[in-house]
Design an enzyme around this catalytic site. Sequence first.
Site, PDB file in Angstrom:
ATOM      1  N   SER A 299       5.123 -27.740 -51.617  1.00 45.37           N
ATOM      2  CA  SER A 299       4.545 -28.818 -50.815  1.00 45.37           C
ATOM      3  C   SER A 299       3.030 -28.678 -50.657  1.00 45.37           C
ATOM      4  CB  SER A 299       5.254 -28.863 -49.459  1.00 45.37           C
ATOM      5  OG  SER A 299       4.936 -30.028 -48.764  1.00 45.37           O
ATOM      6  N   ASP A 310      -6.760 -28.689 -61.263  1.00 43.28           N
ATOM      7  CA  ASP A 310      -7.248 -29.913 -61.918  1.00 43.28           C
ATOM      8  C   ASP A 310      -8.764 -29.964 -61.991  1.00 43.28           C
ATOM      9  OD1 ASP A 310      -4.692 -30.751 -62.346  1.00 43.28           O
ATOM     10  OD2 ASP A 310      -4.770 -32.494 -61.026  1.00 43.28           O
ATOM     11  N   LYS A 324       7.988 -29.393 -54.939  1.00 45.02           N
ATOM     12  CA  LYS A 324       8.310 -30.326 -53.846  1.00 45.02           C
ATOM     13  C   LYS A 324       7.115 -31.242 -53.619  1.00 45.02           C
ATOM     14  CE  LYS A 324       9.509 -30.766 -48.967  1.00 45.02           C
ATOM     15  NZ  LYS A 324       8.445 -31.770 -48.716  1.00 45.02           N
TER      16      LYS A 324
END
Length: 537
Positions: A299, A310, A324
Amino acid sequence: MNTERRGLILAVGVLLFSSILGFVYGPSMRATTSSADDYQTALRDFTRVLSVVESNYAEPVDTDKAVYQGAIPGMLRMLDPHSNFFDARQFTLIREDQQGKYYGVGMVVAARENRTVVMAPYVGSPAYNAGIRPGDVIIRVDEKSTDGLSTGEVADLLKGPKGTAVKITISREGYSDPIVVTVTRDEIPRHSVDSTFLLRPGIGYIRLTTFNETTDRELGAALRQLNAADLDGLILDMRGNPGGLLNEAVAVGDMFLEKNQLIVTHHGRTSAERRYYAVRGNQDIKVPLVILINGNSASATEIVAGAVQDHDRGLIVGETSFGKGLVQTVSQLGENTGLALTTARYYTPSGRLIQRDYKSVSLYEYHYNRKAPEHPTEVKLTDSGRQVTGGGGITPDIVVPTPPYTPFQQTLLRNDILFPYEAGVSGFTRYFIGTKPTITKQFEADAAVMEDFRRYLRKHNIRYTEPEIAENLSWMQRKIKQEVFLSVFGLQESFKVELEGDPQVLKAVEALPQARALYENARKTIAQRNGAAASRP
């Protein structure tokens, strides 16, 4: 079942059915006459079934349990693995986790041989100051025996209002009679940052265990404590971090990314896309960064790891995260109960879906037999053009599996040989500490200690061979030192010992120069890209 209770059940049923078919809180809800009839029919059928069960089942029915632990959770499981209903106790625990504090005595307890055993009191807590030690067995809380109680039930008995006293009766190895300790409850912080120190000169280490209401403040304090801007490298350990509050995940991402960089987006059927950016930026904290994750990192942890990856801000080391990426909106219902309902999905800055597939596997397989997709469902590019995959959690840049226990290690752990626990064939640590009047932080499990250990194994009929000792020597030495430090110096010092031989931590240290080069290259690439865009007519 009384009328008030039945009314609550029906109200919860209406809420759930409405949420499933159209999200009752959403502005786009359009209940037709047909759907309203469907609600009424479903609720009428449910009430009839419940009535028949109450009247005719072979044994008396605990209706609350049947509804709150059966019918409602079962209905939510049809939606996804993370929509959930929380009874009063579960909802209280969730709020404690979010707030970052509770009121109690301050110690970690666990179940061993059907008894509740103290694993470790928090240093400075009421339990610690009262002299409670690792290995103590809790046999009574006030006047209530702990026989037959779960560890969770014992933990609940130990909690209570600040300033109130609780009498804890314990049994301890070496004492023939039980020991009675009176402890005054206090506020016990649930720190999200529970370890901050220099792993070695110039290399900082921070362990982040959850995302609660204090995470932003705690991490900021940890970075200042380490003087992060002057470090040669930083390891942020989020292994086992299950996540928590979205705004705190965004705040953590903000501490490491450049101002205005995207951190995460989320959108769903009834919720418009929302994008979260770094508002403050890293404020010149450009230290090379490695983040550690594993299969229990989920999460909010995946939001931070995905954003760092990224934007090429640092390297991710360890094992693929849980996967998740479903957003739960938690609503409080009557009688201190709550509903966590999935309303959207998380996406990393490059557009990767974090959520793993759950529709083609059983609930057990989803939670306990997690497998990364054989073929990535998504392939995206980082800021500098590296390929990263989505649809199955965050895949590390450098994969380092957790080493499995050898058969001999399993034997020692199964028999509690190292833990300072009194029952059964166990307790070398307690025995060893009892033979040494003074133990300092220079302690090592040297040849003399290992000879004591061999004698202890023989005394308790634990079979071993010298090749087994040789194969597992470094692990045993570190484990003995770790448990001795736990008993003498507390959790923090014991944890530092554990990290000394941690292969994922060692790889993270090794990868810091690579993390520096990656970050510097990404910044150059972005600067060139921005310069080219600015020069266009």
